[in-house]
Design a protein around this motif. Structure first.
Motif, mmCIF file in Angstrom:
data_model
loop_
_atom_site.group_PDB
_atom_site.id
_atom_site.type_symbol
_atom_site.label_atom_id
_atom_site.label_comp_id
_atom_site.label_asym_id
_atom_site.label_seq_id
_atom_site.Cartn_x
_atom_site.Cartn_y
_atom_site.Cartn_z
ATOM 1 N N VAL A 74 0.456 8.111 9.252
ATOM 2 C CA VAL A 74 -0.814 8.614 8.731
ATOM 3 C C VAL A 74 -1.709 9.008 9.910
ATOM 4 O O VAL A 74 -1.909 8.223 10.834
ATOM 5 C CB VAL A 74 -1.531 7.551 7.880
ATOM 6 C CG1 VAL A 74 -2.753 8.146 7.190
ATOM 7 C CG2 VAL A 74 -0.602 6.969 6.845
ATOM 8 N N ALA A 84 -6.346 -1.237 -2.387
ATOM 9 C CA ALA A 84 -5.636 -0.105 -1.770
ATOM 10 C C ALA A 84 -6.424 1.184 -1.983
ATOM 11 O O ALA A 84 -6.618 1.979 -1.055
ATOM 12 C CB ALA A 84 -4.235 0.019 -2.362
ATOM 13 N N ASN A 104 3.232 3.264 9.650
ATOM 14 C CA ASN A 104 3.302 2.113 8.745
ATOM 15 C C ASN A 104 4.764 1.892 8.369
ATOM 16 O O ASN A 104 5.317 2.647 7.567
ATOM 17 C CB ASN A 104 2.485 2.388 7.478
ATOM 18 C CG ASN A 104 1.025 2.607 7.798
ATOM 19 O OD1 ASN A 104 0.258 1.666 7.866
ATOM 20 N ND2 ASN A 104 0.639 3.866 8.039
ATOM 21 N N GLU A 152 -6.168 4.498 0.215
ATOM 22 C CA GLU A 152 -4.744 4.776 0.054
ATOM 23 C C GLU A 152 -4.519 5.447 -1.299
ATOM 24 O O GLU A 152 -5.387 5.422 -2.165
ATOM 25 C CB GLU A 152 -3.909 3.494 0.157
ATOM 26 C CG GLU A 152 -4.176 2.642 1.391
ATOM 27 C CD GLU A 152 -3.977 3.383 2.702
ATOM 28 O OE1 GLU A 152 -3.501 4.528 2.690
ATOM 29 O OE2 GLU A 152 -4.336 2.820 3.759
ATOM 30 N N GLU A 153 -3.273 5.985 -1.452
ATOM 31 C CA GLU A 153 -2.974 6.734 -2.661
ATOM 32 C C GLU A 153 -2.731 5.853 -3.871
ATOM 33 O O GLU A 153 -2.876 6.289 -5.009
ATOM 34 C CB GLU A 153 -1.667 7.483 -2.418
ATOM 35 C CG GLU A 153 -1.786 8.944 -2.212
ATOM 36 C CD GLU A 153 -0.407 9.556 -2.346
ATOM 37 O OE1 GLU A 153 0.519 9.114 -1.654
ATOM 38 O OE2 GLU A 153 -0.287 10.488 -3.151
ATOM 39 N N TYR A 162 -8.994 7.837 8.424
ATOM 40 C CA TYR A 162 -7.695 8.446 8.154
ATOM 41 C C TYR A 162 -7.867 9.865 7.639
ATOM 42 O O TYR A 162 -8.847 10.178 6.968
ATOM 43 C CB TYR A 162 -6.919 7.594 7.153
ATOM 44 C CG TYR A 162 -6.486 6.279 7.751
ATOM 45 C CD1 TYR A 162 -5.485 6.247 8.715
ATOM 46 C CD2 TYR A 162 -7.104 5.093 7.401
ATOM 47 C CE1 TYR A 162 -5.102 5.049 9.312
ATOM 48 C CE2 TYR A 162 -6.728 3.890 7.991
ATOM 49 C CZ TYR A 162 -5.731 3.886 8.952
ATOM 50 O OH TYR A 162 -5.353 2.720 9.551
ATOM 51 N N TYR A 189 0.857 -1.186 0.000
ATOM 52 C CA TYR A 189 0.000 0.000 0.000
ATOM 53 C C TYR A 189 0.889 1.230 0.000
ATOM 54 O O TYR A 189 1.905 1.261 0.685
ATOM 55 C CB TYR A 189 -0.849 0.047 1.282
ATOM 56 C CG TYR A 189 -2.090 -0.807 1.265
ATOM 57 C CD1 TYR A 189 -2.362 -1.671 0.219
ATOM 58 C CD2 TYR A 189 -2.998 -0.726 2.318
ATOM 59 C CE1 TYR A 189 -3.510 -2.454 0.225
ATOM 60 C CE2 TYR A 189 -4.146 -1.499 2.335
ATOM 61 C CZ TYR A 189 -4.399 -2.369 1.284
ATOM 62 O OH TYR A 189 -5.521 -3.136 1.284
ATOM 63 N N LYS A 190 0.480 2.238 -0.739
ATOM 64 C CA LYS A 190 1.173 3.532 -0.644
ATOM 65 C C LYS A 190 0.338 4.419 0.261
ATOM 66 O O LYS A 190 -0.707 4.914 -0.133
ATOM 67 C CB LYS A 190 1.343 4.162 -2.024
ATOM 68 C CG LYS A 190 2.120 5.469 -1.967
ATOM 69 C CD LYS A 190 2.294 6.068 -3.343
ATOM 70 C CE LYS A 190 3.248 7.252 -3.335
ATOM 71 N NZ LYS A 190 2.971 8.271 -2.344
ATOM 72 N N TYR A 191 0.786 4.550 1.477
ATOM 73 C CA TYR A 191 0.030 5.323 2.476
ATOM 74 C C TYR A 191 0.208 6.805 2.224
ATOM 75 O O TYR A 191 1.283 7.264 1.849
ATOM 76 C CB TYR A 191 0.517 4.956 3.877
ATOM 77 C CG TYR A 191 0.342 3.492 4.163
ATOM 78 C CD1 TYR A 191 -0.884 2.997 4.574
ATOM 79 C CD2 TYR A 191 1.395 2.607 3.981
ATOM 80 C CE1 TYR A 191 -1.056 1.637 4.802
ATOM 81 C CE2 TYR A 191 1.234 1.252 4.208
ATOM 82 C CZ TYR A 191 0.000 0.778 4.620
ATOM 83 O OH TYR A 191 -0.165 -0.556 4.840
ATOM 84 N N ASP A 192 -0.836 7.556 2.457
ATOM 85 C CA ASP A 192 -0.787 8.985 2.170
ATOM 86 C C ASP A 192 -0.616 9.781 3.461
ATOM 87 O O ASP A 192 -1.564 10.310 4.018
ATOM 88 C CB ASP A 192 -2.086 9.403 1.469
ATOM 89 C CG ASP A 192 -1.990 10.833 0.968
ATOM 90 O OD1 ASP A 192 -0.877 11.378 0.957
ATOM 91 O OD2 ASP A 192 -3.034 11.389 0.593
#
Ligand code: AMP
Length: 582
Positions: free
Chosen positions: A325, A418, A362, A423-424, A334, A272-275
């Motif tokens: 996040v 995701a 994360n 997520e981004e 979030y 996952y690309k967390y923002d």
């Protein structure tokens, strides 16, 4: 060293736009610098007083400099402002006005680089009543002793806007040219502006070693001091150390998952690309430190993270890479990065902030473990270590969600999932990839939905009318070319009328107002400092802006206070995105 020597180097640098020539000029300066001065000279040549990882800013306004010039020269602030309008650069104004008074104070003391460095370093320590006057006095004292050319650069250094165009690559190469000349003998052809080291292979090795030293220390000053003291032995001693921040690894962008697989190889890890915002977490014994992507220390601002690290990461010594996040503690939802940026800067009521705006950490990488440098270890091995030492606790500290696959369908399902959870996008990572600090290597790529975004800096605006009167609106955006900024469009959409809805015109106006350089009618020019993320639908060729491009339907996404001017999207990226559209 006499400051006049440094000033003439600055002038020589300003006169050429050729990188190699700049490097040559800097290397000559380094060669004649003594060990006790080298760390200061390396910073000053970049127009800095503090290394990259130090968050201290001089924070001196144009107004304050005008007052200091006035005190030093006896010329009225109004007259100085008039000159400023004409010349557009307070450095040049100081140079011109100091010329006028120079006969009067022939006997003033000669400036040294040490004096300038030490005086200016005092500025950020001054706070509270009377501090403005003290600051003016410190700057005026330097200007009173300065010769005209020196005044130009003292002022520009004070304003943190040196304008001589020295990139970190030039510093790195100049260190090799200066200090390993005997070993690699770099010949510089002044006419052709080319270089040819005697031993190219050895030369490249040394360049890499200096770069690596910088990536580990985030300070060329320290690297230079160590080299001058110990020669090549320095490289063995410039090591990774828990507690001292290292440059973070950056990622490239892939158009879609198929391209991601092509770039990082199959199978690969998808995460996952967390923002949120990047957090580099160090622990050594009982000491835990947290740094941002720009390596500013934010340990005090995140007491809950310190607790999580103590409880849920079972190891005595390490350096972790992670994305924090924020979330709403009542709903568990979030929050966008913007809502969290206030925590990064917060100096008081920290515990309340931690309760009201908690973060989930994360963790996605580990660079050092039990004092062992893991940078050269493959990613899957680093991940295994993370899995061993971390006990995940939701909404506190978790491992980045990951799958390993070579199957495009599975990857697509993961990607959709995701996006669905907000997520981004995803990151795709080469399982064998090393951790390469400071560079945008292809060991990992990010995949985000089609709407592209650029990080652009605001260089102008317009005073609004009607219900927007009193606010700066319609922001002129610029991308980067070297150390220059080229306009690429205007944005007014995505900014809110009311503060409670998000980033508002009022908030932006308050940030931009002190940065106004000049005004003409409703239009203002703004000192490049405020970086924003902007989404758009298409890039078009355009004669209107000096970048040669314009954005179609640009939309403000968020402030990027975590990014530095050097992070502003480069014109080459704009060109690539433009070509990629077709
Ligand atoms: P960008 O800021 O668009 O260049 O995207 C890269 C950033 O994504 C990194 O600097 C991290 O802050 C963030 N990020 C979020 N999740 C991850 C992850 N799983 N692995 C690596 N970086 C991540």
């Amino acid at each position: 060293m006499r400051y006049s020597e440094l000033a003439s180097i600055y002038e020589a640098l300003e006169k050429t736009s050729k990188r190699l020539e700049k490097t040559f000029i800097i290397s000559k300066l380094f060669k004649k610098t003594k060990e006790e001065d080298i760390d200061k000279i390396v910073l000053l040549i970049q127009g800095k007083l503090f290394p990259l990882w130090n968050e201290t800013k001089l924070g001196v306004s144009d107004r304050l400099v005008i007052k200091a010039i006035s005190v030093a020269t006896g010329i009225s602030p109004a007259k100085i402002e008039e000159e400023w309008k004409k010349l557009g650069d307070l450095g040049l104004v100081a140079e011109k006005l100091v010329t006028k008074k120079s006969q009067a104070t022939l006997f003033s003391k000669e400036l040294t680089t040490e004096k300038v460095f030490n005086n200016l370093r005092k500025l950020p320590t001054l706070e509270g009543a009377g501090s403005v006057d003290q600051k003016i006095k410190i700057i005026a004292e330097l200007l009173s002793s300065a010769k005209p050319l020196e005044a130009r650069y003292v002022v520009r250094t004070v304003l943190e806007d040196l304008r001589v165009g020295v990139g970190s690559g030039s510093i790195r190469d100049a260190l090799v040219w200066a200090f390993f000349d005997k070993k690699v003998r770099v010949h510089y052809d002044e006419k052709e502006k080319t270089i040819s080291p005697d031993n190219r292979e050895e030369y490249n090795k040394l360049v890499d070693a200096v770069q690596h030293g910088f990536d580990l220390k985030a300070d060329y000053g320290e690297v230079a001091r160590m080299i001058l003291k110990k020669g090549e032995k320095a490289f063995g001693e410039l090591t990774l150390e828990s507690g001292s921040p290292i440059n973070v690894m950056l990622y490239q962008k892939a158009k879609d998952l198929k391209e991601a697989f092509e770039r990082v190889g199959k199978p690969c890890a998808l995460e996952y690309k967390y923002d949120g915002f990047r957090m580099q977490i160090h622990k050594k014994g009982n000491i835990i430190k947290i740094f941002t992507r720009r390596l500013d220390e934010v340990t005090k601002q995140f007491p809950e993270v310190i607790e999580y690290v103590k409880k849920f990461v079972n190891a005595k010594e390490f350096i972790l890479d992670s994305e924090a996040v924020g979330f709403n503690p009542k709903t568990g939802k979030y929050l966008p990065f913007q809502a969290m940026s206030q925590r990064i800067k917060r100096k008081y009521d920290i515990d309340k902030m931690a309760k009201d705006f908690p973060v989930e950490v994360n963790v996605f990488d580990i660079m050092s473990y039990h004092g062992k440098n893991l940078l050269k270890e493959p990613f899957n091995k680093r991940r295994k270590i993370l899995e061993k030492i971390i006990t995940p606790h939701k909404k506190k500290l978790v491992l980045a969600k990951q799958i390993i696959t070579d199957d495009l369908k599975k990857a697509q399902i993961f990607y959709k999932e995701a996006l669905k959870v907000g997520e981004e996008g995803v990151m795709a990572k080469n399982l064998e990839g090393i951790y390469k600090p400071g560079s945008r290597v292809g060991y990992g790529v990010k995949v985000k939905p089609v709407m592209e975004s650029l990080d652009l800096v605001i260089v102008g605006a317009e005073w609004g009318t009607g219900k927007r009167s009193g606010w700066l609106t319609s922001y002129v955006l610029a991308c980067r070319k070297g150390d220059k900024f080229l306009e690429i469009g205007k944005v007014g959409t995505g900014i809110k009328e009311l503060e409670e809805q998000g980033v508002s015109f009022k908030e932006l106006t308050m940030k931009l107002n002190p940065l106004i350089i000049s005004e003409e009618g409703k239009t203002v020019r703004i000192k490049p400092e405020i970086i924003i993320e902007v989404k758009y639908e298409e890039i078009q060729k355009s004669p209107t802006y000096d970048s040669g491009y314009a954005l179609r339907f640009p939309r403000f996404v968020r402030l990027r206070e975590d990014k530095a001017l050097s992070d502003v999207s480069d014109i080459s990226l704009v060109e690539d995105l433009y070509k990629g559209q077709k």
